[in-house]
Structures are given as C-alpha cells and as structure tokens.
Design a protein around this motif. Structure first.
Motif, PDB file in Angstrom:
ATOM      1  N   ASP A  15       0.817  -1.214   0.000  1.00 37.78           N
ATOM      2  CA  ASP A  15       0.000   0.000   0.000  1.00 37.78           C
ATOM      3  C   ASP A  15       0.856   1.273   0.000  1.00 37.78           C
ATOM      4  OD1 ASP A  15      -2.132  -1.701   0.065  1.00 37.78           O
ATOM      5  OD2 ASP A  15      -2.801  -1.189   2.075  1.00 37.78           O
ATOM      6  N   PRO A  16       1.695   1.448  -1.005  1.00 36.35           N
ATOM      7  CA  PRO A  16       2.634   2.585  -0.966  1.00 36.35           C
ATOM      8  C   PRO A  16       1.951   3.924  -1.202  1.00 36.35           C
ATOM      9  CG  PRO A  16       2.803   1.430  -3.062  1.00 36.35           C
ATOM     10  CD  PRO A  16       1.859   0.634  -2.216  1.00 36.35           C
ATOM     11  N   VAL A  17       2.105   4.829  -0.252  1.00 34.68           N
ATOM     12  CA  VAL A  17       1.608   6.197  -0.377  1.00 34.68           C
ATOM     13  C   VAL A  17       2.758   7.127  -0.003  1.00 34.68           C
ATOM     14  CG1 VAL A  17      -0.040   7.913   0.453  1.00 34.68           C
ATOM     15  CG2 VAL A  17      -0.768   5.540   0.151  1.00 34.68           C
ATOM     16  N   PHE A  18       3.335   7.777  -1.000  1.00 37.24           N
ATOM     17  CA  PHE A  18       4.436   8.712  -0.787  1.00 37.24           C
ATOM     18  C   PHE A  18       3.985  10.158  -0.962  1.00 37.24           C
ATOM     19  CE2 PHE A  18       6.645   4.802  -1.258  1.00 37.24           C
ATOM     20  CZ  PHE A  18       7.900   4.958  -0.696  1.00 37.24           C
ATOM     21  N   ASN A  19       2.743  10.332  -1.354  1.00 38.29           N
ATOM     22  CA  ASN A  19       2.216  11.667  -1.612  1.00 38.29           C
ATOM     23  C   ASN A  19       2.055  12.449  -0.304  1.00 38.29           C
ATOM     24  OD1 ASN A  19       1.338  13.714  -3.256  1.00 38.29           O
ATOM     25  ND2 ASN A  19      -0.679  12.835  -3.661  1.00 38.29           N
ATOM     26  N   LEU A  20       1.958  13.761  -0.417  1.00 37.06           N
ATOM     27  CA  LEU A  20       1.808  14.620   0.754  1.00 37.06           C
ATOM     28  C   LEU A  20       0.461  14.425   1.429  1.00 37.06           C
ATOM     29  CD1 LEU A  20       2.950  16.986   2.481  1.00 37.06           C
ATOM     30  CD2 LEU A  20       1.807  18.536   0.875  1.00 37.06           C
ATOM     31  N   ARG A  21      -0.570  14.161   0.640  1.00 38.83           N
ATOM     32  CA  ARG A  21      -1.920  14.016   1.192  1.00 38.83           C
ATOM     33  C   ARG A  21      -2.560  12.699   0.764  1.00 38.83           C
ATOM     34  NH1 ARG A  21      -3.769  18.798   3.411  1.00 38.83           N
ATOM     35  NH2 ARG A  21      -2.653  20.680   2.768  1.00 38.83           N
ATOM     36  N   ALA A  22      -3.351  12.112   1.657  1.00 42.89           N
ATOM     37  CA  ALA A  22      -4.162  10.943   1.327  1.00 42.89           C
ATOM     38  C   ALA A  22      -5.515  11.454   0.860  1.00 42.89           C
ATOM     39  CB  ALA A  22      -4.302  10.042   2.546  1.00 42.89           C
ATOM     40  N   SER A  23      -5.558  11.912  -0.372  1.00 42.43           N
ATOM     41  CA  SER A  23      -6.709  12.677  -0.852  1.00 42.43           C
ATOM     42  C   SER A  23      -6.671  12.751  -2.370  1.00 42.43           C
ATOM     43  CB  SER A  23      -6.644  14.091  -0.257  1.00 42.43           C
ATOM     44  OG  SER A  23      -7.544  14.963  -0.888  1.00 42.43           O
ATOM     45  N   PRO A  24      -7.823  12.982  -3.007  1.00 38.32           N
ATOM     46  CA  PRO A  24      -7.804  13.233  -4.454  1.00 38.32           C
ATOM     47  C   PRO A  24      -7.286  14.618  -4.801  1.00 38.32           C
ATOM     48  CG  PRO A  24     -10.042  13.367  -3.617  1.00 38.32           C
ATOM     49  CD  PRO A  24      -9.192  12.861  -2.482  1.00 38.32           C
ATOM     50  N   PHE A  25      -7.075  15.461  -3.782  1.00 37.58           N
ATOM     51  CA  PHE A  25      -6.632  16.834  -4.004  1.00 37.58           C
ATOM     52  C   PHE A  25      -5.245  17.059  -3.408  1.00 37.58           C
ATOM     53  CE2 PHE A  25     -11.250  16.782  -3.128  1.00 37.58           C
ATOM     54  CZ  PHE A  25     -11.712  17.074  -4.407  1.00 37.58           C
ATOM     55  N   GLN A  26      -4.459  17.901  -4.056  1.00 38.55           N
ATOM     56  CA  GLN A  26      -3.140  18.240  -3.545  1.00 38.55           C
ATOM     57  C   GLN A  26      -3.205  19.338  -2.485  1.00 38.55           C
ATOM     58  OE1 GLN A  26      -0.201  16.612  -4.445  1.00 38.55           O
ATOM     59  NE2 GLN A  26      -1.676  15.240  -5.404  1.00 38.55           N
ATOM     60  N   TRP A  27      -4.337  20.017  -2.379  1.00 34.77           N
ATOM     61  CA  TRP A  27      -4.468  21.170  -1.494  1.00 34.77           C
ATOM     62  C   TRP A  27      -5.427  20.927  -0.338  1.00 34.77           C
ATOM     63  CZ3 TRP A  27      -9.602  22.552  -1.685  1.00 34.77           C
ATOM     64  CH2 TRP A  27     -10.318  22.123  -2.806  1.00 34.77           C
ATOM     65  N   LEU A  28      -6.048  19.749  -0.285  1.00 34.94           N
ATOM     66  CA  LEU A  28      -7.069  19.475   0.724  1.00 34.94           C
ATOM     67  C   LEU A  28      -7.041  18.005   1.095  1.00 34.94           C
ATOM     68  CD1 LEU A  28      -9.590  20.597   2.280  1.00 34.94           C
ATOM     69  CD2 LEU A  28     -10.962  19.803   0.327  1.00 34.94           C
ATOM     70  N   GLY A  29      -7.290  17.717   2.359  1.00 37.60           N
ATOM     71  CA  GLY A  29      -7.360  16.332   2.809  1.00 37.60           C
ATOM     72  C   GLY A  29      -6.257  16.013   3.799  1.00 37.60           C
ATOM     73  N   PRO A  30      -6.298  14.813   4.384  1.00 35.15           N
ATOM     74  CA  PRO A  30      -5.313  14.432   5.411  1.00 35.15           C
ATOM     75  C   PRO A  30      -3.881  14.575   4.905  1.00 35.15           C
ATOM     76  CG  PRO A  30      -7.099  12.839   5.307  1.00 35.15           C
ATOM     77  CD  PRO A  30      -7.289  13.750   4.144  1.00 35.15           C
ATOM     78  N   LYS A  31      -3.091  15.313   5.667  1.00 35.98           N
ATOM     79  CA  LYS A  31      -1.723  15.613   5.279  1.00 35.98           C
ATOM     80  C   LYS A  31      -0.748  14.779   6.100  1.00 35.98           C
ATOM     81  CE  LYS A  31       1.356  19.622   4.746  1.00 35.98           C
ATOM     82  NZ  LYS A  31       1.483  21.085   4.967  1.00 35.98           N
ATOM     83  N   ARG A  32       0.311  14.302   5.451  1.00 38.84           N
ATOM     84  CA  ARG A  32       1.328  13.513   6.156  1.00 38.84           C
ATOM     85  C   ARG A  32       1.929  14.328   7.301  1.00 38.84           C
ATOM     86  NH1 ARG A  32       3.423   8.837   3.253  1.00 38.84           N
ATOM     87  NH2 ARG A  32       4.838   8.653   5.011  1.00 38.84           N
ATOM     88  N   PHE A  33       2.191  13.644   8.400  1.00 38.81           N
ATOM     89  CA  PHE A  33       2.867  14.311   9.506  1.00 38.81           C
ATOM     90  C   PHE A  33       4.262  14.764   9.087  1.00 38.81           C
ATOM     91  CE2 PHE A  33       0.388  11.452  12.683  1.00 38.81           C
ATOM     92  CZ  PHE A  33      -0.768  12.154  12.409  1.00 38.81           C
ATOM     93  N   GLN A  34       4.919  13.987   8.237  1.00 37.51           N
ATOM     94  CA  GLN A  34       6.245  14.319   7.731  1.00 37.51           C
ATOM     95  C   GLN A  34       6.552  13.391   6.563  1.00 37.51           C
ATOM     96  OE1 GLN A  34       7.631  13.763  11.630  1.00 37.51           O
ATOM     97  NE2 GLN A  34       8.613  11.822  11.224  1.00 37.51           N
ATOM     98  N   PRO A  35       7.562  13.693   5.765  1.00 38.30           N
ATOM     99  CA  PRO A  35       7.839  12.865   4.585  1.00 38.30           C
ATOM    100  C   PRO A  35       8.213  11.432   4.958  1.00 38.30           C
ATOM    101  CG  PRO A  35       8.960  14.985   4.443  1.00 38.30           C
ATOM    102  CD  PRO A  35       8.423  14.884   5.833  1.00 38.30           C
ATOM    103  N   ALA A  36       8.078  10.543   3.984  1.00 36.16           N
ATOM    104  CA  ALA A  36       8.490   9.154   4.169  1.00 36.16           C
ATOM    105  C   ALA A  36      10.002   9.094   4.418  1.00 36.16           C
ATOM    106  CB  ALA A  36       8.124   8.332   2.939  1.00 36.16           C
ATOM    107  N   PRO A  37      10.492   8.031   5.052  1.00 33.78           N
ATOM    108  CA  PRO A  37      11.919   7.946   5.395  1.00 33.78           C
ATOM    109  C   PRO A  37      12.832   7.661   4.209  1.00 33.78           C
ATOM    110  CG  PRO A  37      10.778   5.953   6.064  1.00 33.78           C
ATOM    111  CD  PRO A  37       9.722   6.914   5.611  1.00 33.78           C
ATOM    112  N   ILE A  38      12.243   7.432   3.036  1.00 34.54           N
ATOM    113  CA  ILE A  38      13.027   7.276   1.818  1.00 34.54           C
ATOM    114  C   ILE A  38      12.221   7.874   0.675  1.00 34.54           C
ATOM    115  CG2 ILE A  38      12.138   4.937   1.392  1.00 34.54           C
ATOM    116  CD1 ILE A  38      14.856   4.249   0.123  1.00 34.54           C
ATOM    117  N   ALA A  39      12.883   8.564  -0.225  1.00 34.51           N
ATOM    118  CA  ALA A  39      12.192   9.155  -1.363  1.00 34.51           C
ATOM    119  C   ALA A  39      11.884   8.079  -2.404  1.00 34.51           C
ATOM    120  CB  ALA A  39      13.050  10.254  -1.987  1.00 34.51           C
TER     121      ALA A  39
END
Length: 339
Positions: free
Chosen positions: A99-123
């Motif tokens: 279930d890889p999610v590297f995006n900033l938000r778990a959402s269909p929008f880049q500007w709205l929705g649950p935001k990651r607490f911080q980036p993933a530990p690897i790009a």
C-alpha cells in the motif's frame, strides 16, 4: 494456485465468479452497522471541523532515514515501516511495497485532505529495484495515483484484489504486470506464496464507485516465515479462519489507528487488534495504520499507548519500530517508547 499472468481483465469482467460480488457491488460476510443519514453528516462534519488539535503531533516524530547502505546491511526477510500502512519488505533478497503512499496528502486533491505528519523515510526515486507492489484496497490512504505513476515502469508485479487491478490498468500499468485475486485465491512469485485473504471493510474513491472493487488482507508465505498484512478491517470471524488455514504467523502487521466506535465494523479498535492477532495465531504483532495521517478523533499517539497496555495484559509480543526502522521477521524485538 494461479499464475501471475493468468487472470485477464476480460476474464473477470463483472466478477461473476466471486462469491463476494452480488452482481453490482462487493459485499462483506457480515453487514456493516447502519448509521442514519444525519449521523453520517455529523460524523463527516466533525472529521472536517471538530477534531482535537492532538490528532496531529506538535513536533517532528523520530525517523530513521532509509539509505542504500541501510537496506544492504539489513537481514533478509525484513520489514521497514514507511508510515501508515506502507511497508518496504526485503524478502528472499528482493524488495516489495505494501500500500505505498508517498504523496503529501491521502486525498484526491493536492491542497485538501489528510496531510502527512512528515515525509516518508526514503524518497520514491531512492527506492531500490522493486519486485512487486501489494495492494489491499483502493482508498486514498492505501492507493495513491501519483505514487503508482512513478512506480509503474519500475515494478515487475502488482498484486491486487479484484477490480483494483482494472483501475491500475486504466491508469496505464501494463496488464501483464497485474494479478488481481478474489478472497482465498493465491499466486506464487519465485519462492513466495501470496494469498488474498478476507477482510471486513469497503472500497471507493468517489461518489459513484462504492464497493465496485474488492478489499483484502494478504498472507505471505515462504519456507522460512509467514507474514500477515492486514490492510484495513473491522474485527470479524475471518481472522480465525485465516489463522487456522495459514497460521501461525511469525509477524502480523495489523491495523491499529484511525479508529472510532462509530466505525468499529470497518476499522478495528485496539482491543480488536489484539483479538485479531490471537485469532491469527501470531507470534509478534507489528501495529500499522498510524503515525502518518490524521484520520480520526483520537490523539495521534493513542494507538501506541493503548496497544502497549493491552499487549502487556494479554502477554502479546509487540514490535513498535520507529518510522524507517527495519525489523527482522524471524527475530523481531520490542522497542523503547518513541512516541
């Protein structure tokens, strides 16, 4: 047993062979608890506007960066936490993602929705060669379009429940890479046996595709270990059936986060996670679905506090690695509280 290229989209159009498909939508073994329309509206309003501030950590969480050197030094058959339900698995010398999610938000929008607490530990572009991606269902916090688009030409296999593979193909993933399975169906990739096992959940990415795609857990089996990846699920009798068929599991990666009594039939409470682990005949519990996104009303670290207390009461062996930390499937260990 199914060959990785044996299920075509045409062969499963409409999914008539699936006991979970009623002709229009997929269903659970047990029906979901009903909520009145007003209760739904209040719940979504509260999720959008009435969350306590403690649902998000007030400072950066400890993270262990994952480097090429880290991965090379890790024991074979290791699990690295990337955050939420995303895991990097080093199995039989090759790498898999759940279930890889590297995006900033778990959402269909880049500007709205649950935001990651911080980036993933690897790009994403720093990942090693990935043998395969294992998907549990189509929700945004488990299936991210941008992540898949960056992975689709770098991955040999995509293992999905029914319907999710069709969505990947629509996105441009080569069909020959996709294997989509019904509950209890399985496939082998090299020396690893993958079984799409049941879960108690739902699916949908928009207003009109609710339960059009199946959801599942995964039992991952080799001659050395048995690993359970739970995806999302409420507690149900299926855990005991999975445990009887494929247990005992050396490590069970089970949902412990984003819970609430109002949706306990589709997301386990911590006490349910312990019950599910016992049903699976697990040896070590590795809680997931936490420490990345703000998806409920509990404090961000409540899942850790509750599961530690419950595991101590029930004498459950608990592994709680930091984000980015690797755990040997055959020799996991308890970690000091970092939350």
């Amino acid at each position: 047993m199914l060959n990785c290229s044996s299920i075509s989209r045409a062969a499963i159009k409409g999914y008539p062979q699936s006991a979970q498909f009623d002709g229009k939508r997929f269903t659970n073994v047990a029906p979901r608890q009903p909520l009145k329309f007003g209760e739904y509206l209040k719940m979504f309003w509260d999720l959008a506007f009435n969350k306590p501030k403690e649902t998000v950590p007030q400072q950066q969480l400890p993270v262990q960066p994952i480097t090429a050197e880290t991965l090379a030094a890790a024991a074979d058959n290791s699990v690295f936490r990337l955050g939420h339900s995303s895991l990097l698995l080093k199995l039989k010398g090759k790498y898999w993602l759940t279930d890889p999610v590297f995006n900033l938000r778990a959402s269909p929008f880049q500007w709205l929705g649950p935001k990651r607490f911080q980036p993933a530990p690897i790009a994403l572009d720093a990942l090693p060669t990935i043998e395969g991606v294992i998907l549990s269902h189509d929700h945004y916090d488990h299936l991210d379009y941008q992540t898949i688009m960056q992975l689709k030409d770098r991955v040999r296999y995509f293992l999905t429940p029914l319907g999710v593979g069709d969505l990947l193909a629509k996105w441009g993933v080569a069909e020959e890479k996709i294997t989509q399975l019904d509950w209890w169906q399985s496939t082998d990739v090299g020396e690893i046996h993958f079984v799409a096992t049941p879960s108690q959940h739902f699916s949908g990415r928009g207003l009109f595709d609710g339960n059009k795609r199946l959801w599942c857990s995964w039992s991952i089996i080799t001659d050395e270990f048995r690993l359970f990846f739970g995806g999302d699920s409420g507690y149900f009798t299926g855990f005991k059936e999975i445990g009887n068929k494929y247990g005992p599991f050396d490590v069970a990666c089970l949902e412990n986060g984003a819970y609430d009594s109002r949706w306990a039939d589709i997301h386990m409470l911590p006490s349910d996670t312990i019950r599910a682990f016992q049903d699976l005949q697990g040896k070590w519990l590795l809680p997931i679905h936490n420490a990345a996104f703000d998806l409920a009303f509990h404090h961000w670290n409540d899942p850790f506090k509750q599961i530690v207390a419950l595991a101590s009461e029930q004498r459950v062996k608990l592994s709680l690695p930091q984000i980015g930390q690797g755990v040997n499937i055959l020799q996991p260990q308890e970690e000091a509280a970092w939350w």
